[in-house]
Design a protein around this motif. Structure first.
Motif, PDB file in Angstrom:
ATOM      1  N   VAL B  85      20.768 -12.013 -78.523  1.00 24.23           N
ATOM      2  CA  VAL B  85      21.242 -12.163 -77.133  1.00 24.23           C
ATOM      3  C   VAL B  85      22.668 -12.258 -77.004  1.00 24.23           C
ATOM      4  O   VAL B  85      23.126 -12.788 -77.860  1.00 24.23           O
ATOM      5  CB  VAL B  85      20.480 -13.507 -76.394  1.00 24.23           C
ATOM      6  CG1 VAL B  85      21.079 -13.791 -75.117  1.00 24.23           C
ATOM      7  CG2 VAL B  85      19.071 -13.404 -76.599  1.00 24.23           C
ATOM      8  N   TYR B  86      23.197 -11.552 -75.923  1.00 28.09           N
ATOM      9  CA  TYR B  86      24.564 -11.432 -75.981  1.00 28.09           C
ATOM     10  C   TYR B  86      24.977 -12.008 -74.275  1.00 28.09           C
ATOM     11  O   TYR B  86      24.266 -11.843 -73.417  1.00 28.09           O
ATOM     12  CB  TYR B  86      25.090 -10.019 -75.737  1.00 28.09           C
ATOM     13  CG  TYR B  86      24.779  -9.471 -77.152  1.00 28.09           C
ATOM     14  CD1 TYR B  86      23.495  -8.685 -77.521  1.00 28.09           C
ATOM     15  CD2 TYR B  86      26.015  -8.969 -77.654  1.00 28.09           C
ATOM     16  CE1 TYR B  86      23.388  -8.195 -78.747  1.00 28.09           C
ATOM     17  CE2 TYR B  86      25.904  -8.520 -79.146  1.00 28.09           C
ATOM     18  CZ  TYR B  86      24.515  -8.194 -79.443  1.00 28.09           C
ATOM     19  OH  TYR B  86      24.380  -7.575 -80.900  1.00 28.09           O
ATOM     20  N   TYR B  87      26.086 -12.874 -74.656  1.00 27.96           N
ATOM     21  CA  TYR B  87      26.429 -13.707 -73.667  1.00 27.96           C
ATOM     22  C   TYR B  87      27.717 -13.439 -73.035  1.00 27.96           C
ATOM     23  O   TYR B  87      28.555 -13.369 -73.972  1.00 27.96           O
ATOM     24  CB  TYR B  87      26.429 -15.277 -73.881  1.00 27.96           C
ATOM     25  CG  TYR B  87      25.196 -15.997 -73.907  1.00 27.96           C
ATOM     26  CD1 TYR B  87      24.585 -16.211 -75.231  1.00 27.96           C
ATOM     27  CD2 TYR B  87      24.115 -16.337 -73.008  1.00 27.96           C
ATOM     28  CE1 TYR B  87      23.428 -16.611 -75.306  1.00 27.96           C
ATOM     29  CE2 TYR B  87      23.071 -16.873 -73.095  1.00 27.96           C
ATOM     30  CZ  TYR B  87      22.447 -17.053 -74.441  1.00 27.96           C
ATOM     31  OH  TYR B  87      21.340 -17.694 -74.752  1.00 27.96           O
ATOM     32  N   CYS B  88      28.045 -13.262 -71.842  1.00 28.20           N
ATOM     33  CA  CYS B  88      29.353 -13.028 -71.302  1.00 28.20           C
ATOM     34  C   CYS B  88      29.742 -14.290 -70.471  1.00 28.20           C
ATOM     35  O   CYS B  88      28.931 -14.757 -69.721  1.00 28.20           O
ATOM     36  CB  CYS B  88      29.238 -11.979 -70.038  1.00 28.20           C
ATOM     37  SG  CYS B  88      30.592 -11.707 -69.053  1.00 28.20           S
ATOM     38  N   LEU B  89      30.808 -14.924 -70.666  1.00 29.06           N
ATOM     39  CA  LEU B  89      31.495 -15.841 -70.041  1.00 29.06           C
ATOM     40  C   LEU B  89      32.871 -15.583 -69.979  1.00 29.06           C
ATOM     41  O   LEU B  89      33.681 -14.933 -70.202  1.00 29.06           O
ATOM     42  CB  LEU B  89      31.387 -17.130 -70.823  1.00 29.06           C
ATOM     43  CG  LEU B  89      29.991 -17.448 -71.526  1.00 29.06           C
ATOM     44  CD1 LEU B  89      29.951 -17.032 -73.030  1.00 29.06           C
ATOM     45  CD2 LEU B  89      29.901 -18.987 -71.598  1.00 29.06           C
ATOM     46  N   VAL B  90      33.303 -16.668 -68.454  1.00 26.02           N
ATOM     47  CA  VAL B  90      34.750 -16.571 -68.261  1.00 26.02           C
ATOM     48  C   VAL B  90      35.319 -18.015 -68.043  1.00 26.02           C
ATOM     49  O   VAL B  90      34.468 -18.905 -67.973  1.00 26.02           O
ATOM     50  CB  VAL B  90      34.796 -16.061 -66.819  1.00 26.02           C
ATOM     51  CG1 VAL B  90      34.514 -14.583 -66.747  1.00 26.02           C
ATOM     52  CG2 VAL B  90      33.971 -16.841 -65.614  1.00 26.02           C
ATOM     53  N   ALA B  91      36.209 -18.257 -68.728  1.00 20.35           N
ATOM     54  CA  ALA B  91      36.871 -19.557 -68.784  1.00 20.35           C
ATOM     55  C   ALA B  91      38.250 -19.492 -69.220  1.00 20.35           C
ATOM     56  O   ALA B  91      38.912 -18.679 -69.855  1.00 20.35           O
ATOM     57  CB  ALA B  91      36.242 -20.176 -70.057  1.00 20.35           C
ATOM     58  N   GLY B  92      38.975 -20.424 -68.551  1.00 20.44           N
ATOM     59  CA  GLY B  92      40.634 -20.485 -68.729  1.00 20.44           C
ATOM     60  C   GLY B  92      40.973 -21.662 -69.722  1.00 20.44           C
ATOM     61  O   GLY B  92      40.117 -22.445 -70.277  1.00 20.44           O
ATOM     62  N   GLY B  93      42.059 -21.427 -69.969  1.00 14.25           N
ATOM     63  CA  GLY B  93      42.713 -22.560 -70.846  1.00 14.25           C
ATOM     64  C   GLY B  93      42.573 -23.784 -70.571  1.00 14.25           C
ATOM     65  O   GLY B  93      42.452 -24.731 -71.255  1.00 14.25           O
ATOM     66  N   ASP B  94      42.452 -24.271 -69.275  1.00 15.14           N
ATOM     67  CA  ASP B  94      42.194 -25.402 -68.931  1.00 15.14           C
ATOM     68  C   ASP B  94      41.039 -25.943 -68.233  1.00 15.14           C
ATOM     69  O   ASP B  94      40.626 -26.996 -67.621  1.00 15.14           O
ATOM     70  CB  ASP B  94      43.313 -25.897 -67.618  1.00 15.14           C
ATOM     71  CG  ASP B  94      43.008 -24.529 -66.501  1.00 15.14           C
ATOM     72  OD1 ASP B  94      43.731 -25.029 -65.605  1.00 15.14           O
ATOM     73  OD2 ASP B  94      42.336 -23.930 -66.709  1.00 15.14           O
ATOM     74  N   THR B  95      40.117 -25.066 -68.582  1.00 14.76           N
ATOM     75  CA  THR B  95      38.624 -25.159 -68.232  1.00 14.76           C
ATOM     76  C   THR B  95      37.806 -24.836 -69.475  1.00 14.76           C
ATOM     77  O   THR B  95      37.250 -23.897 -69.673  1.00 14.76           O
ATOM     78  CB  THR B  95      38.253 -24.379 -66.876  1.00 14.76           C
ATOM     79  OG1 THR B  95      39.076 -24.553 -65.860  1.00 14.76           O
ATOM     80  CG2 THR B  95      36.905 -24.721 -66.556  1.00 14.76           C
ATOM     81  N   ASP B  96      37.699 -26.062 -70.088  1.00 14.65           N
ATOM     82  CA  ASP B  96      37.122 -25.742 -71.608  1.00 14.65           C
ATOM     83  C   ASP B  96      35.926 -25.573 -71.724  1.00 14.65           C
ATOM     84  O   ASP B  96      35.174 -25.106 -72.682  1.00 14.65           O
ATOM     85  CB  ASP B  96      37.539 -26.727 -72.308  1.00 14.65           C
ATOM     86  CG  ASP B  96      39.079 -26.895 -72.687  1.00 14.65           C
ATOM     87  OD1 ASP B  96      39.785 -25.791 -72.786  1.00 14.65           O
ATOM     88  OD2 ASP B  96      39.702 -27.932 -72.481  1.00 14.65           O
ATOM     89  N   LYS B  97      34.998 -26.055 -70.937  1.00 10.90           N
ATOM     90  CA  LYS B  97      33.642 -26.152 -70.947  1.00 10.90           C
ATOM     91  C   LYS B  97      33.065 -24.693 -70.764  1.00 10.90           C
ATOM     92  O   LYS B  97      33.585 -23.923 -69.785  1.00 10.90           O
ATOM     93  CB  LYS B  97      32.833 -27.024 -69.840  1.00 10.90           C
ATOM     94  CG  LYS B  97      33.020 -26.713 -68.509  1.00 10.90           C
ATOM     95  CD  LYS B  97      32.024 -27.764 -67.708  1.00 10.90           C
ATOM     96  CE  LYS B  97      32.553 -27.705 -66.244  1.00 10.90           C
ATOM     97  NZ  LYS B  97      31.851 -28.820 -65.566  1.00 10.90           N
ATOM     98  N   LEU B  98      32.144 -23.949 -71.160  1.00 12.47           N
ATOM     99  CA  LEU B  98      31.620 -22.775 -71.290  1.00 12.47           C
ATOM    100  C   LEU B  98      30.212 -22.690 -70.520  1.00 12.47           C
ATOM    101  O   LEU B  98      29.453 -23.823 -70.770  1.00 12.47           O
ATOM    102  CB  LEU B  98      31.487 -22.133 -72.452  1.00 12.47           C
ATOM    103  CG  LEU B  98      32.674 -22.022 -73.713  1.00 12.47           C
ATOM    104  CD1 LEU B  98      32.057 -21.318 -74.787  1.00 12.47           C
ATOM    105  CD2 LEU B  98      33.802 -21.124 -72.829  1.00 12.47           C
ATOM    106  N   ILE B  99      30.440 -22.088 -69.488  1.00 11.86           N
ATOM    107  CA  ILE B  99      29.108 -22.131 -68.517  1.00 11.86           C
ATOM    108  C   ILE B  99      28.401 -20.820 -69.003  1.00 11.86           C
ATOM    109  O   ILE B  99      28.899 -19.868 -68.674  1.00 11.86           O
ATOM    110  CB  ILE B  99      29.395 -22.241 -67.104  1.00 11.86           C
ATOM    111  CG1 ILE B  99      30.339 -23.225 -66.790  1.00 11.86           C
ATOM    112  CG2 ILE B  99      27.960 -22.235 -66.413  1.00 11.86           C
ATOM    113  CD1 ILE B  99      30.665 -23.311 -65.286  1.00 11.86           C
TER     114      ILE B  99
END
Lengths: 115, 110
Positions: B85-99
């Protein structure tokens, strides 16, 4: 260079019991995040620890608590276990100080089964 | 809600190139795009991360158009061991939780 380690690998508990899961971050990392992954689902964020304090929290009840130690290792505690807490619990570590996005590296997980 | 949308599943054959596209229409200026691979009962494994244009490492390439509203993970010459399974995520340096979303289940056939 050791990666993220978690213990135990597997755990079986009964409803109402309490459980403690442990995580050691990757060398050089100072931030630990915990995730719960139910079967067939993507991981769900529980909370994150940095400088021994909880910094962010996902949508999980107070039965889920944690701790970070001075050596950056962390524990996840779950009280009053429910059948629905059965899942793979993942720990991820990162280095918070970097300017770029903090890449999180995951451990192998702890499989918790609640009977 | 996940901030990304990707196909639920894909099939391929050994030796082929696989491209998995991910949509992230609401990506923020400080968000990076990260891809993870996960095998059953194992933790997600970091594959690649990028901000814009193209990033390449020893296992994959990541293509990001100028508007950054989508990205494509390219796996060259897949093998049976790439079934995952391959997950794509977007997250910034100040938003550390991965959704995480539901990911893309890639099945590679011989």
């Amino acid at each position: 260079d050791a990666g993220v380690t978690q213990s135990p690998t597997h755990l079986i508990k009964t409803r109402g019991q309490q459980v403690t899961l442990r995580c050691s971050p990757k060398s050089g990392h100072d931030t630990v995040s915990w995730y719960q992954q139910a079967l067939g689902q993507g991981p769900q964020f529980i909370f994150q620890y940095y400088e021994e304090e909880e910094r962010q929290r996902g949508n999980f009840p107070d039965r889920f608590s944690g701790h970070q130690f001075p050596n950056y290792s962390s524990e996840l505690n779950v009280n009053a276990l429910l059948l629905g807490d059965s899942a793979l619990y993942l720990c991820a570590s990162s280095h918070r100080v970097t300017k770029e996005a903090d890449t999180q590296y995951f451990g192998p997980g702890t499989r918790l089964t609640v009977l | 809600l996940a901030k990304t949308t990707q196909p639920i599943s894909m099939d391929s054959y050994e030796g082929q190139e696989v491209n998995i596209t991910c949509s992230h229409n609401n990506i923020a200026t400080n968000d990076y795009i990260t891809w993870y691979q996960q095998f059953p009962s194992q933790g997600p494994r970091f594959i690649i991360q990028g901000y814009k244009t193209k990033v390449t490492n020893e296992v994959a390439s990541l293509f990001i158009p100028a508007d950054r509203k989508s990205s494509t993970l390219s796996l060259p010459r897949v093998s049976l061991s790439d079934t995952a399974v391959y997950y794509c995520l977007v997250a910034g340096g100040d938003t550390d939780k991965l959704i995480f979303g539901t990911g893309t289940r890639l099945q590679v056939f011989p």
